[in-house]
Design a protein around this motif. Structure first.
Motif, short mmCIF file in Angstrom:
data_model
loop_
_atom_site.label_atom_id
_atom_site.label_comp_id
_atom_site.label_asym_id
_atom_site.label_seq_id
_atom_site.Cartn_x
_atom_site.Cartn_y
_atom_site.Cartn_z
N GLU A 138 7.13 22.67 -36.94
CA GLU A 138 8.04 23.28 -35.97
C GLU A 138 7.72 24.77 -35.95
O GLU A 138 8.46 25.60 -36.46
CB GLU A 138 9.50 22.99 -36.37
N HIS A 160 14.50 25.71 -36.09
CA HIS A 160 13.84 24.40 -36.03
C HIS A 160 13.31 24.13 -34.64
O HIS A 160 13.52 24.90 -33.70
CB HIS A 160 14.84 23.30 -36.40
N HIS A 189 10.36 23.47 -41.56
CA HIS A 189 9.57 22.29 -41.22
C HIS A 189 8.25 22.78 -40.63
O HIS A 189 8.22 23.45 -39.60
CB HIS A 189 10.30 21.41 -40.21
N GLU A 228 17.69 24.93 -32.70
CA GLU A 228 16.72 23.86 -32.44
C GLU A 228 16.10 24.10 -31.07
O GLU A 228 16.80 24.14 -30.05
CB GLU A 228 17.41 22.48 -32.45
#
Length: 838
Positions: free
Chosen positions: A134, A247, A131, A326
């Motif tokens: 990110e 992420h 992404h 994350e």
């Protein structure tokens, strides 16, 4: 969804001046001949967001100056940016890499039986920045690459001797650079931590997605984009044992690593050892490493690994271990949170620590991981042998190009396919058995009810492929390439007319091609049988007719264009020398009329769902090769819509004024076509622009509300949303929107709560959910019985002299729904053919 945890003093700004020590001082000494990222870039990691070209240049430099590294280009993006992987291992391993690869692949072959689990270096793929907005992980990739090539610390040297590390620094370069430009453009000096500052609030479509606004972290299974196809081709050469998927998440959160949510991690075909034993084993490593630097984190609460198209789930289906991380995002360089300030260097350090720790855990458990991968492929073949299903057969002689697209998807995942007669067979007994299950199996029981993403992924249904399981196999010739899968007879020359079979997926592209060259092409609203130079042919609804004598160019020029179209799109095209049909209407019938060339526009911008807009753009760009004008919402008032005859509005929140609504209504009433998808269809109805209705929920005022524990609210309420499932609809194939289909029953994908009431006009409901609609995926009984079954999937509403085509569901989902693309394309090209009887 994400639990907020106290971060305390950890969010205090890192000193940029001592950036290198902040990240990796423990791994000294470093080889002074290897430039650090700071030395190469001219700024410390975390001071700025690093452009993708600089990332590639730095890794290339490392490959030039270090005998531990080599770089490989595995593809390029839509915008032409390089996709690279830097391979790092010991100098001896680098020299013997091909032999190590051969030794490694022995463990993925069920026919082989190696037992030297601890002797072959472990293969680790560190994947970053799928992404684009990110960004911390790509910066961590630079630090990791430097550490592995320059550090002479005994710990690092041990990893290099026992492991081969593949660093993929930027999986989504187009999206990354879109975000990098934004963050650096709005960076203040001094830094502005105010969350309302422009630096922390990207403009639509933001940098998460690729060029066509696709989420590449959903594309591993579907393989639609060049970024994913390149990576899949690389992946199936190497089959790494461990793969990371880095992420970022909300600024107010902390850090997540696997294991995932207990009841959401169970892919029904995945060995339990993967999501229980291995994830917990690695989780212990990550917790200790993050504890050592004082970082807070959480596990097990959210995310699921069921959908097989993530960077953290696809490796699980290849005998590897996919790992999701994350990191709370600084969304820029520094941002104020409820717990202090979170800085870009802080976010990078957590990702860097997790990178090195992944290598540590993999190296220290390499025998276990190798044995697991070997057992994974071996158990797949054993499971297939025990199953009554020995294979799946499929065919569709009416649409060979759609079949070809599906075969391409199977081959992309190294699934064995055989051509048998006029169809195809996929045996289950093969190393990729679990991928075969992924393509064909459907489910009606589930452990979880709240899905992070899709709950259905039987890819054969994406392609509207008529398939069936078989208990006996009749294998023909193995398919190793797409060449010659579609072989239409070369079109013969005529001075009368050419007929194009509209059942073929590529027929719309042929129509657009010929129209773009100035030819007049007609569409048939009734079937007929024509005597062609290739024999008698039955032509269905929508067959395209190119009358030669009515064109403005010579018959030779027409023939050349028709030949070029056939060569480009491989569609059956027939020559006829008479307009007299053997059965049905003749070529001069009033049921055959010219197709109006679409002049299409689409609303984009704030409030519009970029995924769906990108899917429309991608479909028209890459398969139909037709331009569509993208009109930003901010330009709505000054746009002259009379330049267009077709307007697309995908799902979104359209905050138009009453005057703007009237502008849309008046434009449609002039005879134009408005196509709406998902919540855009709901918006039109809510705003009373069309005289249609949504299914209303009947509320019982006498019903006693049962008190429930507050803590269970997210799970109880979440299961009522439709995360993504596959259903069957009944399609009117005599309607212009249904032209090109030969079966009235087709699968559709639904991932919203838009429930359209069937039209009061008995001819206007084009597709309605079947009496027994469920094919695959989770849906509550309430939604199925009370909302879905009574509803319509596709209706057309008359508005003045024009019409509105309302899709409840997205026919272009993730660029993969070849089975429903035709519905949307028909709305574009044949919209003005729709005459709604009153």
């Amino acid at each position: 969804m994400v639990k907020k945890l106290l971060l305390g003093v950890l969010f205090l700004s890192a000193s940029i001046a001592s950036a290198q020590d902040y990240f990796f001082s423990k791994f000294q000494p470093f080889d002074s001949n290897i430039p650090s990222p700071e030395e190469f870039l001219g700024y410390g990691i975390g001071e700025k967001h690093t452009r993708h070209d600089l990332i590639v240049n730095y890794l290339t430099k490392l490959s030039e100056v270090s005998d531990r590294a080599s770089i490989q280009e595995y593809g390029e993006t839509h915008e032409g940016r390089k996709l690279v992987i830097l391979t790092i291992t010991s100098p001896e391993n680098i020299k013997n890499l091909e032999k190590l690869k051969t030794d490694h692949l022995q463990f993925t072959d069920p026919a082989k039986n190696p037992s030297n689990y601890d002797e072959v270096p472990i293969f680790i793929n560190l994947g970053y920045n799928v992404h684009g907005n990110e960004p911390s992980s790509s910066e961590a990739a630079l630090l990791t690459a430097y550490t592995l090539t320059a550090s002479n610390h005994p710990e690092i040297l041990n990893y290099l001797n026992k492991g081969v590390i593949f660093i993929d620094p930027t999986i989504n370069p187009d999206g990354r650079d879109r975000h990098t430009q934004w963050a650096n453009m709005y960076q203040g000096n001094p830094l502005v931590a105010d969350p309302q500052d422009a630096e922390h609030n990207e403009y639509w479509p933001m940098g998460r997605t690729n060029h066509y606004w696709f989420d590449l972290n959903r594309d591993w299974l579907l393989g639609i984009n060049p970024e994913s196809r390149g990576k899949l081709n690389w992946y199936h050469q190497w089959y790494p044992n461990v793969v990371t998927d880095f992420h970022e998440m909300g600024t107010q959160s902390s850090y997540f690593f696997e294991p995932m949510k207990d009841n959401g991690s169970m892919n029904p075909i995945m060995p339990k050892e993967n999501y229980v034993d291995l994830n917990n084993l690695f989780g212990d490593y990550f917790s200790k490493a993050l504890d050592s630097i004082g970082s807070f984190y959480f596990t097990k609460e959210v995310f699921d690994g069921t959908y097989p198209g993530y960077g953290s789930s696809y490796p699980d289906l290849q005998g590897g271990l996919g790992l999701l991380f994350e990191q709370a995002s600084s969304r820029g360089h520094k941002q104020t949170t409820a717990f202090g300030e979170i800085t870009f260097p802080f976010t990078i350090r957590n990702q860097y620590i997790s990178s090195i720790t992944t290598i540590k855990a993999a190296v220290e458990n390499k025998a276990l991981l190798r044995k697991y991968q070997q057992d994974f492929f071996r158990s797949g073949v054993e499971n297939a042998s025990k199953s009554k299903i020995k294979g799946y057969s499929f065919k569709d002689t009416n649409d060979p190009n759609r079949v070809k697209a599906f075969v391409d998807k199977l081959l992309l995942h190294k699934i064995d396919v055989y051509q048998s007669g006029d169809g195809f067979v996929v045996p289950t007994k093969q190393p990729q058995y679990r991928m075969v299950q992924t393509m064909f199996e459907t489910y009606d029981t589930y452990r979880d009810s709240v899905y992070y993403d899709a709950s259905a992924w039987s890819v054969a249904n994406f392609y509207n492929m008529k398939y069936k399981p078989t208990s006996s196999l009749d294998l023909g010739e193995k398919v190793t390439s797409l060449d010659n899968l579609v072989k239409p007879s070369p079109v013969q020359k005529t001075k009368y007319a050419y007929i194009i079979d509209y059942n073929d997926y590529n027929a719309v592209a042929v129509l657009n091609y010929l129209q773009s060259k100035g030819l007049v092409v007609s569409s048939s609203s009734k079937p007929f049988t024509a005597k062609t130079t290739d024999g008698n042919k039955n032509l269905g609804y929508g067959a395209l007719v190119v009358p030669v004598s009515l064109q403005k160019i010579s018959s030779d020029e027409v023939y050349n264009l028709v030949m070029e179209a056939q060569k480009k799109y491989q569609v059956p095209i027939y020559a006829v020398n008479s307009g007299y049909s053997l059965q049905g209407i003749d070529l001069g019938s009033r049921w055959i009329s010219p197709v109006t060339k679409p002049k299409a526009a689409m609303i984009i911008g704030d409030g519009v769902r970029s995924y769906e807009a990108g899917e429309v753009w991608h479909l028209l760009d890459t398969r139909v090769h037709m331009p569509i004008t993208k009109i930003p919402v901010r330009n709505f008032d000054r746009t002259d819509f009379d330049k267009y005859n077709t307007l697309v509005m995908v799902s979104g929140q359209y905050g138009f004024s009453k005057k703007q609504n009237e502008k849309i209504k008046n434009w449609v009433s002039k005879g134009n076509t408005l196509i709406t998808i998902g919540t855009a269809s709901k918006w039109l109805i809510d705003e009373k622009i069309v005289e249609e209705s949504l299914k209303s929920e009947e509320k019982d005022s006498t019903k006693i509300i049962e008190r429930k524990p507050y803590v269970n609210a997210p799970e109880n309420l979440g299961k009522e949303s439709l995360g993504g499932a596959i259903f069957k609809v009944d399609l009117d194939i005599t309607h212009p929107l249904g032209f090109g289909y030969t079966d009235t029953s087709i699968p559709i994908y639904k991932n919203n709560s838009v429930w359209l009431q069937p039209s009061k006009n008995e001819y206007a409901t084009v597709a309605k959910y079947a009496k027994d609609p469920h094919i695959d995926g989770f849906i509550t009984t309430k939604n199925l019985e009370e909302n879905l079954k009574p509803s319509a999937s596709l209706i057309v509403s008359k508005l003045g002299n024009g019409r509105v085509v309302l899709f409840a569901d997205n026919p272009n989902f993730r660029g993969s729904w070849y089975g429903t693309n035709r519905l949307f394309l028909n709305a574009l090209f044949l919209g003005d053919k729709i005459r709604i009887p009153e």
